[in-house]
Design a protein around this motif. Structure first.
Motif, PDB file in Angstrom:
ATOM      1  N   THR A  85      13.857 -49.017 -79.781  1.00 14.23           N
ATOM      2  CA  THR A  85      15.109 -48.290 -79.606  1.00 14.23           C
ATOM      3  C   THR A  85      16.091 -49.217 -78.919  1.00 14.23           C
ATOM      4  O   THR A  85      15.787 -49.788 -77.865  1.00 14.23           O
ATOM      5  CB  THR A  85      14.887 -47.029 -78.749  1.00 14.23           C
ATOM      6  N   GLN A  87      20.008 -49.859 -77.481  1.00 15.73           N
ATOM      7  CA  GLN A  87      21.282 -49.309 -77.028  1.00 15.73           C
ATOM      8  C   GLN A  87      22.327 -50.422 -77.012  1.00 15.73           C
ATOM      9  O   GLN A  87      22.072 -51.521 -76.530  1.00 15.73           O
ATOM     10  CB  GLN A  87      21.147 -48.732 -75.618  1.00 15.73           C
ATOM     11  N   PRO A 113      21.678 -44.484 -80.141  1.00 12.32           N
ATOM     12  CA  PRO A 113      20.850 -45.691 -80.218  1.00 12.32           C
ATOM     13  C   PRO A 113      20.426 -46.051 -81.636  1.00 12.32           C
ATOM     14  O   PRO A 113      20.245 -45.176 -82.494  1.00 12.32           O
ATOM     15  CB  PRO A 113      19.631 -45.323 -79.364  1.00 12.32           C
ATOM     16  N   THR A 115      17.482 -47.422 -84.039  1.00  8.44           N
ATOM     17  CA  THR A 115      16.017 -47.363 -84.012  1.00  8.44           C
ATOM     18  C   THR A 115      15.454 -48.209 -85.143  1.00  8.44           C
ATOM     19  O   THR A 115      16.066 -48.350 -86.210  1.00  8.44           O
ATOM     20  CB  THR A 115      15.506 -45.924 -84.136  1.00  8.44           C
TER      21      THR A 115
END
Length: 206
Positions: A85, A87, A113, A115
């Protein structure tokens, strides 16, 4: 067991992977001279990736050699994640345009976010202001990775040394991430709020 590494300079850390890269040197020379065939080629163009944070499960790190279409061997360190993940994703590459000069192609994610599954990053350098690992194994043989994985393309490569140095961890979290890569691959890569821009000049992610 969790271990923390502040302001980690992965380029220096990756030097311990040199023996496993050197073990593939003879093969690299043979391929560069046309004696061997490669399953795929990289462009050889470096690009930059930054992120506010990357949290991954099933982390692996090992050395190998990529090859360009001109048969030039490029030693790399591969970071793998079974799932990740991300950000604040930013990816950029500077593209020289004849007559017009350099342009920067930039891809960014939105507020949600990014993924990925089965993510592998072939890189030259990596820096993080903070690195946290859970249940880490350092010095494991690359062919014995179980928690982390080896990219299927690498495992079948003549350059992969199953006895080479590697590390793995149940999970890894990297904050304020900055890396220089030559290739990435993923089983899935989902980027909500994707934005792509092409701007004149050099304006990279970092």
């Amino acid at each position: 067991m969790s271990q923390q590494f502040g302001r980690t300079r992965w380029k220096r850390f990756a030097f311990i992977l040199v023996p496993s890269i050197a073990a593939a040197a003879a093969t690299a020379i043979g391929l560069a001279q046309g004696a061997l065939a490669a399953s795929f080629f990289i462009s050889g163009k470096e690009f930059k990736i930054s992120a506010d944070s990357l949290t991954g499960e099933g982390f692996s790190l090992y050395g190998t050699v990529d090859v360009t279409r001109k048969r030039t061997p490029v030693p790399v360190v591969v970071a793998g994640f079974k799932s990740a993940t991300i950000q604040g994703l930013c990816q950029s590459v500077v593209v020289p345009v004849p007559v017009l000069g350099p342009y920067t192609l930039t891809v960014t994610g939105g507020r949600r976010p990014t993924t990925a599954k089965n993510l592998f990053i072939d890189m030259a350098t990596l820096e993080a202001d903070q690195a946290n690992f859970r249940r880490i194994d350092i010095g494991i043989a690359a062919g014995s990775l179980t928690v982390g994985e080896v990219s299927p393309g690498d495992r079948d490569s003549r350059f992969f040394d199953p006895n080479g140095f590697a590390q793995q961890a149940r999970s890894a979290t990297l904050t304020d991430l900055r890396l220089t890569a030559v290739a990435t691959s993923a089983g899935t890569f989902d980027v909500p709020g994707l934005k792509l821009s092409l701007d004149k000049g050099k304006d990279e992610c970092f």
